[in-house]
Design a protein around this motif. Sequence first.
Motif, PDB file in Angstrom:
ATOM      1  N   PHE A   6      61.754 113.925  48.867  1.00  0.00           N
ATOM      2  CA  PHE A   6      63.070 113.311  48.992  1.00  0.00           C
ATOM      3  C   PHE A   6      62.978 111.850  49.390  1.00  0.00           C
ATOM      4  CE2 PHE A   6      63.922 117.857  49.847  1.00  0.00           C
ATOM      5  CZ  PHE A   6      64.853 118.091  48.847  1.00  0.00           C
ATOM      6  N   VAL A   7      61.826 111.448  49.870  1.00  0.00           N
ATOM      7  CA  VAL A   7      61.636 110.059  50.287  1.00  0.00           C
ATOM      8  C   VAL A   7      60.315 109.542  49.740  1.00  0.00           C
ATOM      9  CG1 VAL A   7      63.051 110.223  52.383  1.00  0.00           C
ATOM     10  CG2 VAL A   7      60.603 110.748  52.502  1.00  0.00           C
ATOM     11  N   ASN A   8      60.193 108.217  49.681  1.00  0.00           N
ATOM     12  CA  ASN A   8      58.969 107.579  49.212  1.00  0.00           C
ATOM     13  C   ASN A   8      58.510 106.597  50.294  1.00  0.00           C
ATOM     14  OD1 ASN A   8      57.023 105.966  48.007  1.00  0.00           O
ATOM     15  ND2 ASN A   8      57.972 106.094  45.985  1.00  0.00           N
ATOM     16  N   THR A   9      57.437 106.964  50.968  1.00  0.00           N
ATOM     17  CA  THR A   9      56.955 106.144  52.090  1.00  0.00           C
ATOM     18  C   THR A   9      56.327 104.828  51.630  1.00  0.00           C
ATOM     19  OG1 THR A   9      54.894 107.391  52.083  1.00  0.00           O
ATOM     20  CG2 THR A   9      56.595 108.108  53.638  1.00  0.00           C
ATOM     21  N   ASN A  10      56.112 104.668  50.333  1.00  0.00           N
ATOM     22  CA  ASN A  10      55.556 103.399  49.832  1.00  0.00           C
ATOM     23  C   ASN A  10      56.632 102.311  49.706  1.00  0.00           C
ATOM     24  OD1 ASN A  10      52.953 104.471  49.516  1.00  0.00           O
ATOM     25  ND2 ASN A  10      53.523 105.352  47.547  1.00  0.00           N
ATOM     26  N   ASN A  11      57.906 102.717  49.798  1.00  0.00           N
ATOM     27  CA  ASN A  11      59.005 101.778  49.520  1.00  0.00           C
ATOM     28  C   ASN A  11      59.822 101.470  50.773  1.00  0.00           C
ATOM     29  OD1 ASN A  11      58.172 101.935  46.907  1.00  0.00           O
ATOM     30  ND2 ASN A  11      59.863 103.171  46.177  1.00  0.00           N
ATOM     31  N   THR A  12      59.172 101.074  51.841  1.00  0.00           N
ATOM     32  CA  THR A  12      59.895 100.861  53.096  1.00  0.00           C
ATOM     33  C   THR A  12      59.805  99.413  53.570  1.00  0.00           C
ATOM     34  OG1 THR A  12      57.955 101.555  54.338  1.00  0.00           O
ATOM     35  CG2 THR A  12      59.604 103.248  53.863  1.00  0.00           C
ATOM     36  N   GLN A  13      59.680  98.496  52.641  1.00  0.00           N
ATOM     37  CA  GLN A  13      59.517  97.083  52.970  1.00  0.00           C
ATOM     38  C   GLN A  13      60.848  96.433  53.334  1.00  0.00           C
ATOM     39  OE1 GLN A  13      59.565  98.424  49.857  1.00  0.00           O
ATOM     40  NE2 GLN A  13      61.534  97.473  49.477  1.00  0.00           N
ATOM     41  N   ASP A  14      60.775  95.197  53.762  1.00  0.00           N
ATOM     42  CA  ASP A  14      61.947  94.332  53.913  1.00  0.00           C
ATOM     43  C   ASP A  14      62.864  94.685  55.067  1.00  0.00           C
ATOM     44  OD1 ASP A  14      62.231  94.274  50.364  1.00  0.00           O
ATOM     45  OD2 ASP A  14      61.223  92.854  51.646  1.00  0.00           O
ATOM     46  N   ARG A  15      62.404  95.442  56.038  1.00  0.00           N
ATOM     47  CA  ARG A  15      63.264  95.782  57.162  1.00  0.00           C
ATOM     48  C   ARG A  15      62.707  95.084  58.399  1.00  0.00           C
ATOM     49  NH1 ARG A  15      66.382  99.975  54.583  1.00  0.00           N
ATOM     50  NH2 ARG A  15      65.452  99.934  52.526  1.00  0.00           N
ATOM     51  N   PRO A  16      63.492  94.190  59.002  1.00  0.00           N
ATOM     52  CA  PRO A  16      62.962  93.369  60.095  1.00  0.00           C
ATOM     53  C   PRO A  16      62.701  94.139  61.388  1.00  0.00           C
ATOM     54  CG  PRO A  16      65.275  92.854  59.679  1.00  0.00           C
ATOM     55  CD  PRO A  16      64.838  93.804  58.609  1.00  0.00           C
ATOM     56  N   ASP A  17      63.285  95.321  61.547  1.00  0.00           N
ATOM     57  CA  ASP A  17      63.122  96.020  62.831  1.00  0.00           C
ATOM     58  C   ASP A  17      61.745  96.668  62.993  1.00  0.00           C
ATOM     59  OD1 ASP A  17      63.198  98.270  61.292  1.00  0.00           O
ATOM     60  OD2 ASP A  17      65.011  99.099  62.203  1.00  0.00           O
ATOM     61  N   GLY A  18      60.995  96.787  61.916  1.00  0.00           N
ATOM     62  CA  GLY A  18      59.655  97.355  62.008  1.00  0.00           C
ATOM     63  C   GLY A  18      59.623  98.851  62.241  1.00  0.00           C
ATOM     64  N   LYS A  19      60.789  99.495  62.313  1.00  0.00           N
ATOM     65  CA  LYS A  19      60.842 100.934  62.593  1.00  0.00           C
ATOM     66  C   LYS A  19      61.039 101.778  61.341  1.00  0.00           C
ATOM     67  CE  LYS A  19      62.974 100.164  67.117  1.00  0.00           C
ATOM     68  NZ  LYS A  19      64.238 100.145  67.828  1.00  0.00           N
ATOM     69  N   TYR A  20      61.493 101.137  60.278  1.00  0.00           N
ATOM     70  CA  TYR A  20      61.951 101.912  59.124  1.00  0.00           C
ATOM     71  C   TYR A  20      60.852 102.758  58.495  1.00  0.00           C
ATOM     72  CZ  TYR A  20      64.495 103.027  54.871  1.00  0.00           C
ATOM     73  OH  TYR A  20      65.100 103.686  53.841  1.00  0.00           O
ATOM     74  N   SER A  21      59.650 102.212  58.403  1.00  0.00           N
ATOM     75  CA  SER A  21      58.577 102.994  57.769  1.00  0.00           C
ATOM     76  C   SER A  21      58.292 104.267  58.569  1.00  0.00           C
ATOM     77  CB  SER A  21      57.315 102.151  57.588  1.00  0.00           C
ATOM     78  OG  SER A  21      56.885 101.661  58.832  1.00  0.00           O
ATOM     79  N   PHE A 120      59.660 103.816  40.354  1.00  0.00           N
ATOM     80  CA  PHE A 120      60.137 102.741  39.481  1.00  0.00           C
ATOM     81  C   PHE A 120      61.239 101.897  40.118  1.00  0.00           C
ATOM     82  CE2 PHE A 120      58.566 106.057  36.681  1.00  0.00           C
ATOM     83  CZ  PHE A 120      57.745 105.337  35.832  1.00  0.00           C
ATOM     84  N   THR A 121      61.736 102.285  41.287  1.00  0.00           N
ATOM     85  CA  THR A 121      62.975 101.689  41.782  1.00  0.00           C
ATOM     86  C   THR A 121      62.852 100.917  43.084  1.00  0.00           C
ATOM     87  OG1 THR A 121      63.635 103.566  43.165  1.00  0.00           O
ATOM     88  CG2 THR A 121      64.209 103.677  40.821  1.00  0.00           C
ATOM     89  N   GLY A 122      61.810 101.144  43.839  1.00  0.00           N
ATOM     90  CA  GLY A 122      61.732 100.565  45.179  1.00  0.00           C
ATOM     91  C   GLY A 122      62.542 101.336  46.204  1.00  0.00           C
ATOM     92  N   ALA A 123      63.151 102.447  45.809  1.00  0.00           N
ATOM     93  CA  ALA A 123      63.963 103.235  46.746  1.00  0.00           C
ATOM     94  C   ALA A 123      63.070 104.006  47.703  1.00  0.00           C
ATOM     95  CB  ALA A 123      64.857 104.222  45.994  1.00  0.00           C
ATOM     96  N   SER A 124      63.524 104.112  48.947  1.00  0.00           N
ATOM     97  CA  SER A 124      62.812 104.963  49.894  1.00  0.00           C
ATOM     98  C   SER A 124      63.421 106.368  49.929  1.00  0.00           C
ATOM     99  CB  SER A 124      62.803 104.337  51.286  1.00  0.00           C
ATOM    100  OG  SER A 124      64.086 103.912  51.654  1.00  0.00           O
ATOM    101  N   LEU A 146      65.470  88.678  50.037  1.00  0.00           N
ATOM    102  CA  LEU A 146      64.625  89.190  48.949  1.00  0.00           C
ATOM    103  C   LEU A 146      64.401  90.663  49.176  1.00  0.00           C
ATOM    104  CD1 LEU A 146      61.917  86.365  49.035  1.00  0.00           C
ATOM    105  CD2 LEU A 146      63.847  86.539  47.453  1.00  0.00           C
ATOM    106  N   THR A 147      64.430  91.457  48.126  1.00  0.00           N
ATOM    107  CA  THR A 147      64.099  92.869  48.279  1.00  0.00           C
ATOM    108  C   THR A 147      63.418  93.384  47.020  1.00  0.00           C
ATOM    109  OG1 THR A 147      64.900  95.007  49.071  1.00  0.00           O
ATOM    110  CG2 THR A 147      66.255  93.909  47.413  1.00  0.00           C
ATOM    111  N   ARG A 148      62.786  94.493  47.185  1.00  0.00           N
ATOM    112  CA  ARG A 148      62.061  95.119  46.081  1.00  0.00           C
ATOM    113  C   ARG A 148      63.040  95.958  45.259  1.00  0.00           C
ATOM    114  NH1 ARG A 148      56.967  99.229  46.860  1.00  0.00           N
ATOM    115  NH2 ARG A 148      56.849  99.862  44.678  1.00  0.00           N
TER     116      ARG A 148
END
Length: 150
Positions: A6-21, A120-124, A146-148
């Motif tokens: 249900f989630v893709n751990t490779n697509n967790t970029q661009d979040r400044p809080d550092g917690k999202y991944s 293919f989408t950058g979605a997490s 900027l985002t993926r």
Amino acid sequence: MIEKKFVNTNNTQDRPDGKYSGVIADIQKDGVCPFCAEQLKNYHKNPIIEETEHWLVTNNMYPYKNAKHHILLIHKVHIENIKEMSEKAWSELHAIFLNAIERSDIPGGTMFIRFGDTKFTGASVSHLHAHLVSSDPENPGYTPLLTRIG
Ligand SMILES: [Zn+2]
């Protein structure tokens, strides 16, 4: 049997809080969809701003870096592809975007829908959702948003 992701751990970029991944990694361990109705309240703490027959509208808990507005539109039923969206869902999407732009007084922004295979989408999150984002060019520390997307 292949485990449903249900989630893709490779697509967790661009979040400044550092917690999202870490959040997405925990959801992957839980093995559930964080956007499905029975799970959403466990993973998403921001209020629902607007609800229609097909959509929930809320502010993203983990906004993209340099976003002034980051509004998340979640399809209420778990679908992953736009071909599963009804005509009514499409028309509601139009009204929701217009409402959000008016409500938040957004002078310009970007809208996109993440659908299908997340590699293919950058979605997490694979559950179909849309974003409305706007940058903050009047902030003295402005840098582009900027985002993926793939
Ligand atoms: Zn779901």
